[in-house]
Write a protein that holds these residues in place. Structure first.
Motif, PDB file in Angstrom:
ATOM      1  N   VAL A 241     -21.286   3.802 -24.836  1.00  0.00           N
ATOM      2  CA  VAL A 241     -21.449   2.357 -24.680  1.00  0.00           C
ATOM      3  C   VAL A 241     -22.652   1.915 -25.492  1.00  0.00           C
ATOM      4  N   VAL A 246     -22.541  -5.384 -26.249  1.00  0.00           N
ATOM      5  CA  VAL A 246     -21.784  -5.956 -25.138  1.00  0.00           C
ATOM      6  C   VAL A 246     -22.548  -7.155 -24.577  1.00  0.00           C
ATOM      7  N   GLU A 254     -18.527  -3.642 -17.398  1.00  0.00           N
ATOM      8  CA  GLU A 254     -18.313  -2.553 -18.343  1.00  0.00           C
ATOM      9  C   GLU A 254     -18.818  -1.229 -17.772  1.00  0.00           C
ATOM     10  N   GLY A 273     -14.850   1.409 -14.678  1.00  0.00           N
ATOM     11  CA  GLY A 273     -15.966   1.240 -15.599  1.00  0.00           C
ATOM     12  C   GLY A 273     -16.260   2.528 -16.337  1.00  0.00           C
ATOM     13  N   LYS A 274     -17.232   2.449 -17.239  1.00  0.00           N
ATOM     14  CA  LYS A 274     -17.548   3.606 -18.069  1.00  0.00           C
ATOM     15  C   LYS A 274     -18.117   4.767 -17.258  1.00  0.00           C
TER      16      LYS A 274
END
Length: 507
Positions: A241, A246, A254, A273-274
């Motif tokens: 990420v 973002v 996220e 989510g990540k």
């Protein structure tokens, strides 16, 4: 009329006569300059051999011409392609033939009967011509170039095969790629490069958070991939990420995911989510210094407790992801300014790894130029640039604020703007000025060391001194050969495989 005043023979003026004369002349020419000739009939049996070819018979295992004539050509001449010529009617004008008699440059030509109206008819036989024997002597430059290309092709095939068989390069079932790089991808054998790889390898053996610190373009993301690839989590996912890319309003979703119907317009299905995607693997948080203060507290809690709360949910979801963070900003300064949480900083700064800028590892520039050039060549299907030693010295003298990313940009511009594959210092300096560099640094001269300094330098463990000397010799050879590994290995008197091993594991 006497012979002295006889008129010269007249040339034929009809097409058939011209072709017949040309055929006779070509046959006599081949017969005189070739090393040997033989003839096979329609069935592939040898029916005629000239005097020159007879000297090869003992090496083929025949003591007399009678033992050779009348046999199928493939029975007496290993690896021949005469049957293909007979079957297809197509000549093989130049080929390399290797058998127990040696290696030869040969030509194979089909023979056709004369059809109606002079047209070529059916194939009735073929002639084999040995143009050169011992081509390793007579055609040495061509053979050497062919052998070099063949070795490079074999190296490329082995590399592709290793990548196909390496799970690091395979795609997972859900479409997310695993780690794309290993420590071998971090090019360099300078002391600074060796040190950062040593620290990163040590970090790979732990499950604690890693903080990669360094300027932009130094290779922090590559090292994050390599740490994951060398860790016990290598078979799991590597999720990345870029926080700076973002929007702040989407970061929480996220990271932690979204519960069904969490807000108006939200999907009825839960969105992971990540953190959850990276469960069991590694979560790479790039540009962590750009994270909003409001989200930093939630990230801290997730790291401490090992659980997350998706947006719009009241349930805690456990996860097990190893976190690697990276930043080009000075987090300690941000902490003092109140723009980064001190407790989160200490939570992330467990295993700090400082990635050196390019100006601190100038000896690696020749190897980086070769690696970047090969990558550019693969992407553009063009030959990589070849930089002269003075051009490499000029590159090594620059400040490189953008580090490896800026170096790649300069190489791409040089390649696109130059009419020649070979780049000298004058061409490079012109490109550097056109790219906006205000001051072009001149190549540095190496300072002379005093005898006292030399004496102190020798008072160290011998193994350390030998390793340092080896690294310097490799760097010098790479600079001298313009980054060509094959030429550098020959210059150093070691195999190419040994050179690759030293570049990958210099310590």
């Amino acid at each position: 009329m006497s012979a002295a005043t006889a008129p010269p023979p007249a040339l034929p003026l009809d097409a058939d006569g011209i072709l017949a004369l040309a055929a006779r002349s070509m046959f006599h020419l081949f017969s005189s300059i070739s090393q040997g000739m033989f003839l096979v009939d329609r069935g592939g049996r040898i029916v005629w051999v000239n005097e020159g070819y007879r000297r090869f018979l003992p090496a083929l295992g025949f003591s007399s011409i009678d033992q050779f004539l009348g046999h199928q050509v493939e029975d007496v001449i290993p690896n021949t392609l005469m049957h293909r010529v007979l079957e297809t009617g197509e000549p093989i004008l130049i080929d390399l033939l290797t058998n127990k008699a040696g290696t030869f440059v040969v030509s194979r030509i089909p023979l056709r009967e004369e059809g109606e109206g002079g047209a070529a008819g059916a194939v009735i036989g073929a002639i084999g011509i040995v143009l050169f024997d011992h081509p390793e002597d007579t055609l040495q430059p061509l053979i050497s170039k062919f052998a070099l290309l063949q070795r490079d092709l074999d190296d490329a095939r082995r590399e592709l095969a290793s990548q196909r068989n390496n799970p690091l390069y395979q795609q997972s079932a859900d479409g997310l790629r695993r780690s794309k790089y290993t420590f071998a991808s971090f090019i360099g054998s300078s002391p600074a490069a060796v040190e950062v790889k040593r620290h990163a390898r040590r970090a790979a053996q732990s499950s604690s958070p890693v903080l990669l610190l360094g300027e932009t373009g130094t290779g922090k993301e590559l090292l994050a991939h390599a740490i994951h690839a060398a860790s016990a989590r290598a078979q799991k996912l590597f999720v990345s990420v870029n926080i700076a890319a973002v929007p702040d309003t989407l970061l929480e979703a996220e990271f932690f995911g979204v519960a069904p119907g969490a807000y108006t317009g939200a999907d009825r299905k839960a969105r992971e989510g990540k953190f959850k995607l990276a469960d069991g693997g590694t979560l790479f948080l790039d540009e962590i210094g750009d994270m909003p203060l409001g989200l930093q507290a939630k990230l801290l809690r997730a790291l401490q407790e090992g659980e997350i709360e998706p947006l719009g949910s009241n349930k805690l979801v456990p996860f097990d992801a190893r976190v690697i963070a990276a930043t080009s900003r000075d987090l300690a300064v941000l902490v003092r300014e109140g723009r980064f949480r001190e407790d989160l900083y200490y939570r992330l700064n467990v295993l700090p790894v400082r990635v050196p800028p390019l100006r601190e590892r100038r000896a690696d520039i020749p190897a980086l130029v070769e690696a970047l050039g090969e990558d550019m060549a693969l992407r553009s299907a063009e030959a990589p640039p070849e930089l002269t030693p003075d051009a490499l010295a000029l590159l090594a003298a620059q400040h490189w604020r953008g580090n490896i990313r800026e170096l790649r940009n300069v190489l791409e511009q040089v390649t696109m703007r130059s009419d020649s594959q070979r780049i000298d210092a004058a061409q490079l300096e012109r490109i550097l000025r056109e790219t906006g560099q205000e001051k072009i640094a001149a190549p540095d001269a190496l300072p002379a060391a005093s005898e006292a300094d030399d004496g102190k330098a020798l008072l160290r463990p011998l193994a350390q001194q030998i390793a340092e000397l080896e690294r310097r010799a490799i760097a010098a050879a790479m600079a001298e050969t313009g980054g060509n590994k094959l030429a550098a290995s020959r210059l150093l008197g070691i195999s190419r495989a040994t050179l690759y091993e030293r570049l990958e594991n210099p310590d």
